[in-house]
Write a protein that holds these residues in place. Structure first.
Motif, short mmCIF file in Angstrom:
data_model
loop_
_atom_site.label_atom_id
_atom_site.label_comp_id
_atom_site.label_asym_id
_atom_site.label_seq_id
_atom_site.Cartn_x
_atom_site.Cartn_y
_atom_site.Cartn_z
N LEU A 86 33.70 84.52 51.73
CA LEU A 86 35.12 84.65 52.01
C LEU A 86 35.67 85.82 51.18
O LEU A 86 35.73 85.73 49.95
CB LEU A 86 35.86 83.36 51.64
CG LEU A 86 37.38 83.38 51.81
CD1 LEU A 86 37.75 83.40 53.30
CD2 LEU A 86 38.01 82.17 51.12
N PRO A 87 36.06 86.93 51.81
CA PRO A 87 36.64 88.04 51.04
C PRO A 87 37.96 87.60 50.41
O PRO A 87 38.83 87.07 51.11
CB PRO A 87 36.86 89.13 52.09
CG PRO A 87 36.03 88.74 53.27
CD PRO A 87 35.97 87.24 53.25
N ILE A 88 38.09 87.81 49.11
CA ILE A 88 39.30 87.33 48.45
C ILE A 88 40.12 88.44 47.81
O ILE A 88 41.34 88.33 47.72
CB ILE A 88 39.00 86.23 47.41
CG1 ILE A 88 37.89 86.68 46.44
CG2 ILE A 88 38.60 84.94 48.09
CD1 ILE A 88 37.60 85.67 45.36
N ALA A 89 39.49 89.52 47.35
CA ALA A 89 40.28 90.59 46.73
C ALA A 89 39.39 91.81 46.50
O ALA A 89 38.16 91.71 46.43
CB ALA A 89 40.87 90.13 45.40
N ALA A 90 40.03 92.96 46.38
CA ALA A 90 39.35 94.20 46.01
C ALA A 90 40.10 94.82 44.84
O ALA A 90 41.34 94.96 44.88
CB ALA A 90 39.31 95.16 47.20
N LEU A 91 39.37 95.18 43.78
CA LEU A 91 39.98 95.68 42.55
C LEU A 91 39.25 96.92 42.08
O LEU A 91 38.05 97.10 42.34
CB LEU A 91 39.94 94.62 41.46
CG LEU A 91 40.72 93.32 41.72
CD1 LEU A 91 40.20 92.21 40.84
CD2 LEU A 91 42.20 93.53 41.49
N LYS A 92 39.94 97.78 41.35
CA LYS A 92 39.30 98.94 40.74
C LYS A 92 38.33 98.46 39.66
O LYS A 92 38.69 97.67 38.78
CB LYS A 92 40.35 99.87 40.14
CG LYS A 92 41.27 100.50 41.18
CD LYS A 92 42.33 101.37 40.52
CE LYS A 92 43.25 101.99 41.56
NZ LYS A 92 44.31 102.81 40.93
N GLY A 93 37.10 98.95 39.73
CA GLY A 93 36.06 98.47 38.83
C GLY A 93 36.38 98.60 37.35
O GLY A 93 36.29 97.62 36.60
N PRO A 94 36.77 99.80 36.86
CA PRO A 94 37.06 99.93 35.42
C PRO A 94 38.20 99.04 34.96
O PRO A 94 38.16 98.50 33.85
CB PRO A 94 37.42 101.42 35.28
CG PRO A 94 36.77 102.09 36.44
CD PRO A 94 36.83 101.10 37.56
N VAL A 95 39.20 98.87 35.81
CA VAL A 95 40.34 98.02 35.45
C VAL A 95 39.90 96.56 35.35
O VAL A 95 40.25 95.83 34.40
CB VAL A 95 41.48 98.17 36.48
CG1 VAL A 95 42.62 97.20 36.16
CG2 VAL A 95 41.98 99.60 36.51
N LEU A 96 39.11 96.12 36.32
CA LEU A 96 38.62 94.74 36.30
C LEU A 96 37.73 94.49 35.10
O LEU A 96 37.83 93.45 34.44
CB LEU A 96 37.86 94.43 37.60
CG LEU A 96 37.21 93.05 37.69
CD1 LEU A 96 38.24 91.95 37.56
CD2 LEU A 96 36.43 92.92 38.99
N ALA A 97 36.86 95.46 34.78
CA ALA A 97 35.95 95.29 33.63
C ALA A 97 36.74 95.15 32.34
O ALA A 97 36.44 94.28 31.50
CB ALA A 97 35.00 96.48 33.55
N ASP A 98 37.75 95.99 32.13
CA ASP A 98 38.56 95.89 30.93
C ASP A 98 39.27 94.55 30.85
O ASP A 98 39.32 93.91 29.79
CB ASP A 98 39.61 97.02 30.90
CG ASP A 98 39.04 98.32 30.37
OD1 ASP A 98 37.92 98.30 29.84
OD2 ASP A 98 39.72 99.35 30.49
#
Length: 356
Positions: free
Chosen positions: A116-128
């Protein structure tokens, strides 16, 4: 004939907890040669001084220690032996964690249900954000949920939350596009820590929910699977909603506050907040404290913390300044980034006598 103080192999086996066949093997491998071998009968005899080595050998083999490493530990000094033992245990723990993650991936393949696709986020922002919020987790026996990170996806945002009962940290992220579905789950924190490096190097990370886990879909790299925790997450919304009225606010340099905490000699720390600024004080009345310039509004207040609670809460704040929102000496303190409010941490104080 052997010395009468020596033990035949059967007696020594009972004393050491090793079987006779194991003793023969260790003798032939050079790990534990007998003290004496009868030249006529070939019988093997051991001394009482060898019991400790044989017991240690057995214990090391019980934790799957390779023979070469057993030899190194038995022949090493105490410090080196401890180091080698710690390295071996760390490897076992790491291998077990990797096996659990792989098993979860395999099990997810057994379930023929599309993700189930739930969200898409910028990788560096999510990692931080993951690294910042995970500082508020803890591994406690009987409460595995405290080691997890709560992910809540609404129509407009993705909220990450964690708590170890002494801190509660939450950060809200704006997805690259409106989420397709609302979703909530508590994700294994260790799995996320393992995935952070791959997340950080990815321009975009797509979160996809599957039974018992989530997939972090990353372009041009191996996707990462993280397990879900089944235990109920603490009602953090109720905690936030029940906070009392803020009576004092102080905005202070994050760098200066961290330096003062690092230079502080004790584990218990008092923050004295007044019109002139913030002073980091010690339990010792003779210690004058470290004064820090700050913008303060509201009532003067002194509040105590454990260093292990306050320091991580301040260090993960975003930007050069932090805002402390205080409600009383026995109430949780909100620590916010002064210029960005999407990362918020609650820190629980302690009494002045350092009892929780």
């Amino acid at each position: 004939m052997p010395n009468t103080e020596l033990m035949p192999i059967g007696v020594f086996a009972r004393r050491s907890g090793l079987t006779s066949s194991a003793l023969r093997f260790y003798a032939d491998s050079g790990l534990l040669p007998p003290a004496e071998v009868d030249p006529v009968s070939g019988y093997r005899y051991y001394s009482a001084d060898q019991v400790a080595r044989a017991t240690a050998l057995r214990q090391l083999r019980e934790i799957a220690m390779p023979l070469a490493a057993v030899q190194a530990i038995l022949d090493a000094g105490a410090d080196e032996a401890s180091r080698l033992l710690d390295e071996h245990v760390a490897k076992i723990v790491g291998d077990a964690a990797a096996a659990l993650r792989k098993a979860a991936v395999i099990k997810s393949a057994f379930v023929d249900v599309p993700g189930l696709p739930i969200a898409a986020l910028k990788g560096p922002v999510l990692a931080d954000a993951v690294e910042q919020v995970l500082t508020a987790t803890a591994h406690e026996p009987g409460m595995p949920v405290l080691a997890g990170l709560r992910i809540e996806v609404s129509d407009e945002a993705v909220a990450l939350t964690a708590t170890d009962r002494y801190r509660l940290s939450t950060r809200t992220l704006v997805p690259t596009q409106p989420p397709e579905h609302t979703w909530a789950g508590t994700v294994n924190g260790d799995d996320l820590r393992t995935a952070v490096a791959a997340i950080r190097r990815s321009t975009l990370v797509r979160l996809e929910a599957v039974p018992h886990g989530i997939w972090l879909r990353v372009a041009e790299r191996d996707d990462r699977h993280c397990r879900l925790l089944s235990e109920g997450f603490p009602d953090h919304r109720l905690i936030l909603a029940s906070l009392g009225r803020v009576t004092t606010r102080a905005t202070v340099s994050k760098g200066l506050l961290l330096r003062a905490l690092e230079e502080h000699p004790g584990e218990g720390i008092a923050l004295h907040v007044a019109d002139h600024g913030v002073k980091v004080r010690s339990a010792d009345d003779a210690y004058t404290g470290i004064p820090l310039p700050a913008t303060v509004t509201g009532e003067p207040l002194q509040i105590w913390f454990e260093l292990t609670t306050l320091y991580p809460a301040v260090s993960t704040a975003i930007g050069p300044d932090v805002m402390l929102e205080l409600r009383g000496s026995d109430q949780p303190v909100t620590i916010r980034s002064a210029d960005r409010g999407d990362l918020t941490t609650l820190a629980m104080p302690v009494k002045s006598d350092h009892t929780a």
